[in-house]
Each structure stands twice: as C-alpha cells, then as structure tokens.
Design an enzyme around this catalytic site. Structure first.
Site, mmCIF file in Angstrom:
data_model
loop_
_atom_site.group_PDB
_atom_site.id
_atom_site.type_symbol
_atom_site.label_atom_id
_atom_site.label_comp_id
_atom_site.label_asym_id
_atom_site.label_seq_id
_atom_site.Cartn_x
_atom_site.Cartn_y
_atom_site.Cartn_z
ATOM 1 C CG ASP A 112 -1.955 0.984 1.322
ATOM 2 O OD1 ASP A 112 -2.368 1.466 0.261
ATOM 3 O OD2 ASP A 112 -2.425 1.286 2.445
ATOM 4 C CD GLU A 127 -3.765 8.294 -4.263
ATOM 5 O OE1 GLU A 127 -3.295 7.351 -3.602
ATOM 6 O OE2 GLU A 127 -4.117 9.367 -3.759
ATOM 7 C CG HIS A 129 -6.349 4.688 -1.146
ATOM 8 N ND1 HIS A 129 -5.099 4.425 -0.631
ATOM 9 C CD2 HIS A 129 -6.434 3.972 -2.289
ATOM 10 C CE1 HIS A 129 -4.461 3.599 -1.436
ATOM 11 N NE2 HIS A 129 -5.244 3.313 -2.461
#
Ligand SMILES: [Zn+2]
Length: 298
Positions: free
Chosen positions: A73, A125, A200
């Site tokens: 992560d 992202e 997230h």
C-alpha cells in the site's frame, strides 16, 4: 472482466502490521467466505520487517483456499516495489499522486514493466487525497481525479487498478462538517474506464467504537469518517477495492483501553491482544458484509 466488476461488490484491503491484525483479517475472511487483500505500507514494513511479513502472510495464505492477495500500500519508489515482489507480494501500489501527470505516468509505467512479467498486479493513484498517510496532505492540497485524465492514464500505463480521489481522506478526522463524496465524478470515471477502481481513506470511524475508546480515556475529539451508506453507493457505482486501516486501529485501541480498565489484574499479552484481535475481526467481518464480498467464495 474481473469478478468484482461483474458482480458489483468490492474486496476489502485491510492494513496489517503484526500477527494479531493479520489473524483478525484472515479469520474474518474465512468466517465470511470472502476474498481478501492483506495490505502493508512502507512504514509497517519498517515496523515489522519485510521478511517477517512476507512469511507470515504466506503461512496464512497456505492455511486456507480463500483467494488472498498480499499488497504493498502506498509504495513510493521502484526499490520498495522490487523488494516487495521479491518477498512474495502479489500486488503493489505505486503512489505517484504527488507528481505531475507525465511524471506519474512515467513512474507507474516503470513499475508495470517491472511487475507484470512477474505476474504481479499494479495499483496507481491519480488525484490526491487529503489526510494523514505516510506524510500529511493538507485539505487545500487535495485534488479530485479528472475522469478524462484517468482514461488517458490507464491507456498509457496499463495499470490494473486505479485509486481515485472523490472526496475521501486518510485518517480518523476526515470532515470538519458533513461528509461529502463526489459520486457524479465517480460515475464519469467508471463510464470511461474498465479497470479496478480503489477507494482509499474509506474508514467509517464508527461512533460506537470512538465512544468506547473515549469512555476508557482516549482523546479523539472531532473524529469523523465516511458513512456506511456512502460506501454502499460507491460500490454500486463501480468501486471494486476499498482500503481500511483507521477503523482497525480504532477497534484495537478501544478494546485494549477497555481491557486494561476492566481487567486490572491481567498482565498476559495473549489475553490483552487476543481481545483486541477479536475486536478487529468483528470490524473486518462487518466491512465484508458492507462491501458485498461476504459469501463470494463458497
Ligand atoms: Zn491510502
């Protein structure tokens, strides 16, 4: 098409950093018959050591036929990604969200080129969440994901999953006023791309857990998360992976605080941490039901 996309549910990615949190997540997945992602951040790797984490999760994965993935992560660089792949991770995130679009594309592409030949999937992202992650992002620095840019990003990087910014934020203090997610934006993104979409900063910061922690001495004034109905709606609009860290930390803390107050004579770590593990497990199970992943592996 990916199973979660066909069946309109999301798989939870739960952050672990020790044996108890791992057991909580794995036992919950087995009891809920749910696929699961074990997530580890670079700071958790620093805390628990990559070799320990890799081996612990391998043992867990071998203990059950449930689909289980070990995921990095918020990976920051190629070195971390590469070390994690060597340690047996099946999925890695490269977080170039702080970079300019072209730089994010270039970094992500390099990770995809490294990971795909080894059968490892990649999450990137685009856009930027506010809140506390490996470093703090101020609310005014947050940028919501542009749907057209997301489409171009996927085309140019061939990434497997994309974390989108639609108004969630990391940590336990997500909103000063009412929670607000940009569902219109999510819909536009989903219409343009056919890959896994990741949420997230999606912890709900359940009031009953916060109240318990506060009752036994915690100072969590102003803690606020994403209401469960917002999560349900995000899943119905195409979110397929949801990250949960804060709610597990809160459950752990509330449980330990209560335990110490109620059982002042006990000093056996197995009893103290055992009750915290059960508390985290209950949270994970409720998330799996909320995300619709319960019973998806029979
Ligand atoms: Zn995150």
């Amino acid at each position: 098409m990916l199973p979660a996309l066909q069946k309109a549910y999301a798989v939870g990615a739960f952050n672990i950093n020790n044996l108890e949190s791992l057991l909580a997540v794995v036992e919950a997945a087995i009891e809920e018959k749910s696929p699961v992602i074990i997530a580890v951040t670079p700071s958790s790797i620093k805390y628990a050591d990559l070799a320990y984490i890799g081996k612990m999760v391998k043992v867990a994965a071998e203990s059950t036929p449930l689909p289980m993935s070990l995921h990095l992560d918020h990976g920051k660089d190629l070195d971390t990604v590469s070390e994690c792949i060597d340690a047996g991770f099946t999925s890695v995130m490269i977080d170039g969200s702080h970079l300019k679009f072209e730089e994010n594309v270039a970094l992500t592409k390099r990770v995809v080129d490294l990971a795909h030949p080894r059968g490892v999937s990649v999450e990137a992202e685009l856009g930027r969440l506010a809140g506390v992650e490996e470093s703090t992002v101020k609310e005014k620095e947050a940028i919501l994901t542009d749907p057209d840019a997301a489409k171009e990003f996927i085309k140019r990087t061939d990434v497997d999953a994309l974390a989108v910014a639609i108004g969630t934020s990391h940590g336990a203090y997500k909103f000063k006023s009412e929670p607000k997610l940009d569902f219109k934006r999510l819909k536009l993104i989903r219409e343009r791309i056919n890959t896994l979409l990741v949420l997230h900063g999606a912890s709900s910061v359940p009031p009953w857990i916060v109240e318990k922690a506060v009752k036994y001495g915690a100072d969590l004034a102003g803690a606020k998360g994403i209401p469960e109905e917002h999560i349900r709606k995000a899943v119905s609009l195409g979110i397929t992976k949801i990250n949960i860290d804060t709610d597990l930390r809160l459950a752990f803390t509330a449980s330990i605080r209560e335990f110490f107050v109620k059982s002042p004579k006990v000093f056996d770590p197995r009893k103290i941490l055992g009750s915290a593990k059960e508390a985290m497990k209950e949270v994970v199970k409720s998330k799996m039901r909320l995300f619709g992943s319960s019973g998806k592996f029979l």
